[in-house]
Design an enzyme around this catalytic site. Structure first.
Site, PDB file in Angstrom:
ATOM      1  N   HIS A  43       0.838  -1.200   0.000  1.00 45.93           N
ATOM      2  CA  HIS A  43       0.000   0.000   0.000  1.00 45.93           C
ATOM      3  C   HIS A  43       0.869   1.245   0.000  1.00 45.93           C
ATOM      4  CE1 HIS A  43       0.638  -1.432   4.113  1.00 45.93           C
ATOM      5  NE2 HIS A  43       0.684  -0.169   4.480  1.00 45.93           N
ATOM      6  N   HIS A  52       0.755   5.195   0.997  1.00 48.18           N
ATOM      7  CA  HIS A  52       0.020   6.225   1.746  1.00 48.18           C
ATOM      8  C   HIS A  52       0.098   7.549   0.978  1.00 48.18           C
ATOM      9  CE1 HIS A  52       0.018   4.020   5.722  1.00 48.18           C
ATOM     10  NE2 HIS A  52       1.063   3.428   5.173  1.00 48.18           N
TER      11      HIS A  52
END
Ligand code: 5GP
Ligand code: ZN
Length: 139
Positions: free
Chosen positions: A99, A101
């Site tokens: 992921h 951010h």
């Protein structure tokens, strides 16, 4: 992947506040925002970290992060954005599905990002720079 919280979000087994979705990636609000408007961009296919993530997905993730950044600037009126990404628990990764951010930044917010980037681990001599460059050079 079983027991992966982000795969469950992709599969809609658990809810999320979705910002964007296409054939490769999904973007949604972080459940525990470190700044207001904290977004995560993830591949819809399970990859643990940057070591496994296929380049096709990485490209799309960065493009989508840029588009979200532009939108944040427009609608949140923020002055800047940090992109942050952790691989491995030693690097602070807590969810083992890749992921990125996207962190909208405002003057005086509580994030210390720039401070730790400015900290120098060790001053290097010319030879040490050269040795490291030779070690890390890729084709
Ligand atoms: P990491 O620490 O691995 O870089 O970031 C993991 C992020 O995932 C954290 O910021 C955490 O708040 C977020 N997160 C963990 N579980 C969930 C969840 O179930 N939903 C959402 N939206 N975010 C989550
Ligand atoms: Zn997963």
């Amino acid at each position: 992947m079983d027991n992966c919280v982000f795969c469950k979000i992709v599969n809609k087994e658990i809810p999320s506040y979705k910002i964007y979705e296409d054939d490769l990636v999904l973007a949604f609000l972080d459940i525990n925002p470190v700044v207001s408007g904290h977004v995560l961009v993830i591949p819809k296919k399970h990859f643990e970290s940057i070591f496994e993530t296929e380049e096709e997905y990485l490209k799309r993730i960065v493009i989508v992060a840029r588009r979200i950044s532009i939108k944040m600037k427009e609608v949140l009126g923020v002055e800047g954005i940090n992109l942050y990404q952790a691989n491995g628990s030693v690097a602070g990764q807590t969810v083992f599905h890749f992921h990125l951010h996207v962190l909208p930044r405002r003057a005086g917010d509580s994030l210390d990002f720039v401070k730790w980037m400015g900290k120098i681990a060790k001053k290097l001599e010319k030879e040490e720079f050269e040795e490291m460059r030779d070690k890390l050079a890729i084709n």
